[in-house]
Design a protein around this motif. Structure first.
Motif, PDB file in Angstrom:
ATOM      1  N   SER A 115       9.259   3.855 -11.254  1.00 26.54           N
ATOM      2  CA  SER A 115       9.508   2.922 -10.293  1.00 26.54           C
ATOM      3  C   SER A 115      10.920   2.913  -9.376  1.00 26.54           C
ATOM      4  O   SER A 115      10.959   2.959  -8.227  1.00 26.54           O
ATOM      5  N   ASP A 116      11.792   3.664  -9.711  1.00 28.02           N
ATOM      6  CA  ASP A 116      13.171   3.748  -9.523  1.00 28.02           C
ATOM      7  C   ASP A 116      12.759   5.160  -8.283  1.00 28.02           C
ATOM      8  O   ASP A 116      13.415   5.001  -7.308  1.00 28.02           O
ATOM      9  N   ALA A 117      12.072   6.167  -8.779  1.00 22.01           N
ATOM     10  CA  ALA A 117      11.869   7.223  -7.746  1.00 22.01           C
ATOM     11  C   ALA A 117      10.929   6.758  -6.666  1.00 22.01           C
ATOM     12  O   ALA A 117      11.136   7.213  -5.738  1.00 22.01           O
ATOM     13  N   THR A 118      10.025   5.984  -7.112  1.00 22.90           N
ATOM     14  CA  THR A 118       9.224   5.487  -6.102  1.00 22.90           C
ATOM     15  C   THR A 118       9.846   4.724  -4.835  1.00 22.90           C
ATOM     16  O   THR A 118       9.792   4.854  -3.750  1.00 22.90           O
ATOM     17  N   GLN A 119      10.814   3.776  -5.445  1.00 16.58           N
ATOM     18  CA  GLN A 119      11.667   3.135  -4.318  1.00 16.58           C
ATOM     19  C   GLN A 119      12.630   3.942  -3.607  1.00 16.58           C
ATOM     20  O   GLN A 119      12.846   3.885  -2.266  1.00 16.58           O
ATOM     21  N   GLN A 120      12.988   5.030  -4.187  1.00 16.86           N
ATOM     22  CA  GLN A 120      13.978   5.962  -3.389  1.00 16.86           C
ATOM     23  C   GLN A 120      13.180   6.810  -2.515  1.00 16.86           C
ATOM     24  O   GLN A 120      13.659   7.133  -1.283  1.00 16.86           O
ATOM     25  N   GLU A 121      11.802   7.152  -2.890  1.00 20.84           N
ATOM     26  CA  GLU A 121      11.266   7.732  -2.067  1.00 20.84           C
ATOM     27  C   GLU A 121      10.782   6.917  -0.691  1.00 20.84           C
ATOM     28  O   GLU A 121      10.739   7.382   0.385  1.00 20.84           O
ATOM     29  N   VAL A 122      10.408   5.627  -1.051  1.00 19.42           N
ATOM     30  CA  VAL A 122      10.022   4.829   0.021  1.00 19.42           C
ATOM     31  C   VAL A 122      11.230   4.633   1.246  1.00 19.42           C
ATOM     32  O   VAL A 122      11.120   4.604   2.367  1.00 19.42           O
ATOM     33  N   ASP A 123      12.416   4.537   0.376  1.00 19.01           N
ATOM     34  CA  ASP A 123      13.516   4.405   1.515  1.00 19.01           C
ATOM     35  C   ASP A 123      13.784   5.743   2.316  1.00 19.01           C
ATOM     36  O   ASP A 123      14.024   5.572   3.482  1.00 19.01           O
ATOM     37  N   LEU A 124      13.540   6.832   1.630  1.00 21.35           N
ATOM     38  CA  LEU A 124      13.667   8.111   2.179  1.00 21.35           C
ATOM     39  C   LEU A 124      12.680   8.250   3.374  1.00 21.35           C
ATOM     40  O   LEU A 124      12.961   8.781   4.457  1.00 21.35           O
ATOM     41  N   LEU A 125      11.313   7.965   3.086  1.00 21.91           N
ATOM     42  CA  LEU A 125      10.388   7.955   4.309  1.00 21.91           C
ATOM     43  C   LEU A 125      10.672   7.143   5.343  1.00 21.91           C
ATOM     44  O   LEU A 125      10.478   7.623   6.602  1.00 21.91           O
ATOM     45  N   LEU A 126      11.166   5.872   5.104  1.00 21.64           N
ATOM     46  CA  LEU A 126      11.403   5.189   6.102  1.00 21.64           C
ATOM     47  C   LEU A 126      12.749   5.593   6.802  1.00 21.64           C
ATOM     48  O   LEU A 126      12.808   5.549   8.237  1.00 21.64           O
ATOM     49  N   ALA A 180       0.797  -1.131  -0.046  1.00 21.74           N
ATOM     50  CA  ALA A 180      -0.031  -0.001  -0.101  1.00 21.74           C
ATOM     51  C   ALA A 180       0.858   1.105   0.095  1.00 21.74           C
ATOM     52  O   ALA A 180       0.575   2.065  -0.839  1.00 21.74           O
ATOM     53  N   LEU A 181       1.865   1.153   0.757  1.00 22.51           N
ATOM     54  CA  LEU A 181       2.877   2.456   0.898  1.00 22.51           C
ATOM     55  C   LEU A 181       3.593   2.539  -0.635  1.00 22.51           C
ATOM     56  O   LEU A 181       3.482   3.867  -0.957  1.00 22.51           O
ATOM     57  N   ARG A 182       3.911   1.594  -1.338  1.00 23.38           N
ATOM     58  CA  ARG A 182       4.479   1.769  -2.372  1.00 23.38           C
ATOM     59  C   ARG A 182       3.485   2.346  -3.611  1.00 23.38           C
ATOM     60  O   ARG A 182       3.907   3.305  -4.477  1.00 23.38           O
ATOM     61  N   GLN A 183       2.123   1.864  -3.553  1.00 20.98           N
ATOM     62  CA  GLN A 183       1.146   2.671  -4.263  1.00 20.98           C
ATOM     63  C   GLN A 183       0.864   3.943  -3.814  1.00 20.98           C
ATOM     64  O   GLN A 183       0.825   4.744  -4.796  1.00 20.98           O
ATOM     65  N   VAL A 184       1.039   4.330  -2.435  1.00 22.64           N
ATOM     66  CA  VAL A 184       0.741   5.760  -2.323  1.00 22.64           C
ATOM     67  C   VAL A 184       2.096   6.643  -2.786  1.00 22.64           C
ATOM     68  O   VAL A 184       1.888   7.694  -3.422  1.00 22.64           O
ATOM     69  N   VAL A 185       3.222   6.121  -2.479  1.00 26.44           N
ATOM     70  CA  VAL A 185       4.462   7.007  -3.110  1.00 26.44           C
ATOM     71  C   VAL A 185       4.497   6.877  -4.516  1.00 26.44           C
ATOM     72  O   VAL A 185       4.827   8.076  -4.911  1.00 26.44           O
ATOM     73  N   ALA A 186       4.211   5.787  -5.379  1.00 29.25           N
ATOM     74  CA  ALA A 186       4.053   5.674  -6.746  1.00 29.25           C
ATOM     75  C   ALA A 186       3.070   7.180  -7.411  1.00 29.25           C
ATOM     76  O   ALA A 186       3.574   7.816  -8.332  1.00 29.25           O
ATOM     77  N   PHE A 187       2.103   7.032  -6.563  1.00 27.30           N
ATOM     78  CA  PHE A 187       1.109   8.139  -6.935  1.00 27.30           C
ATOM     79  C   PHE A 187       1.907   9.541  -6.759  1.00 27.30           C
ATOM     80  O   PHE A 187       1.604  10.325  -7.517  1.00 27.30           O
ATOM     81  N   HIS A 188       2.518   9.777  -5.846  1.00 28.12           N
ATOM     82  CA  HIS A 188       3.169  11.106  -5.555  1.00 28.12           C
ATOM     83  C   HIS A 188       4.602  11.257  -6.180  1.00 28.12           C
ATOM     84  O   HIS A 188       4.898  12.429  -6.167  1.00 28.12           O
TER      85      HIS A 188
END
Length: 226
Positions: A211-222, A198-206
């Motif tokens: 996909s690369d930007a999504t993973q980077q943003e997930v890592d940054l949030l954590l 769910a978090l990846r879906q939310v981050v992908a939206f923003h």
């Protein structure tokens, strides 16, 4: 998040075009980060009384004709988060200049990219509020998905709540629910995977769906939330 193909840029385009519904969604999503930044920046200063007014002005600024939302470069790295931070900082400087006539600093209306980042500690507050907003939306999305996935999925939502909100260990929940601890550990692992999805879906939206930007943003949030 209207559907799997939409991104924040879809909403931003519609909001810039005058859509009332998308403007309301935009403000609901981003208000917490803007208000947290202004509150941190003005803590202990006379401007603290203007946090709500200034946050409102940030969104007025965003929605004005030919304003920041209409000008944003959707190919920019980092998604929308740093751009919104630039808008909030410009509005803060505007308020501060009103309070101190001898302090003349004006942000360039046309170039938010070149605003100096001399308030790092305040930007951290913005990022933390942003991260909390993303986590909260992910929890809401997981709950929405569980509602149509059956009772087991709903039960896993409750398991996460007991584990994180109430701080109960799995062994205690197992006694409460009269379940085998090993079974609950398995359910807990599933619940965490569902939240991560769910978090990846939310981050992908923003992050615009990259996909690369999504993973980077997930890592940054954590990292931001520790």
């Amino acid at each position: 998040m209207a559907n799997s193909e939409s991104t924040c840029w879809t909403m931003i385009d519609a909001a810039a075009g005058g859509s009332v519904a998308d403007r309301e969604t935009f403000a609901k999503l981003y208000w917490p980060a803007v208000a947290a930044y202004l509150k941190a920046r003005w803590s202990g200063s006379p401007n603290a009384q203007y946090v709500s007014d200034a946050a409102q002005e940030v969104f007025v600024e965003c929605f004005r004709t030919s304003g920041p939302l209409a000008r944003v470069d959707q190919s920019r790295s980092g998604g929308f988060r740093p751009y919104l931070y630039g808008i909030a900082r410009k509005v803060a400087l505007r308020y501060e200049s009103r309070q101190a006539a001898s302090f003349h600093r004006r942000a360039d209306e046309a170039d938010l990219e070149n605003i100096a980042s001399d308030d790092t500690s305040f930007s951290i507050q913005f990022d933390r509020a942003w991260a909390r907003t993303m986590m909260r939306r992910a929890a809401e999305l997981q709950k929405e998905q569980a509602a149509s996935a059956g009772e087991d999925a709903k039960r896993r939502i409750e398991l996460l709540r007991l584990r994180f909100e109430e701080g109960r260990p799995i062994r205690e929940i197992a006694v409460l629910w009269q379940e085998e601890p090993a079974k609950l550990h398995h359910q807990y692992a599933m619940a965490r995977k569902e939240f991560s999805s769910a978090l990846r879906q939310v981050v992908a939206f923003h992050s615009g769906g990259d996909s690369d930007a999504t993973q980077q943003e997930v890592d940054l949030l954590l990292e931001i939330l520790g």
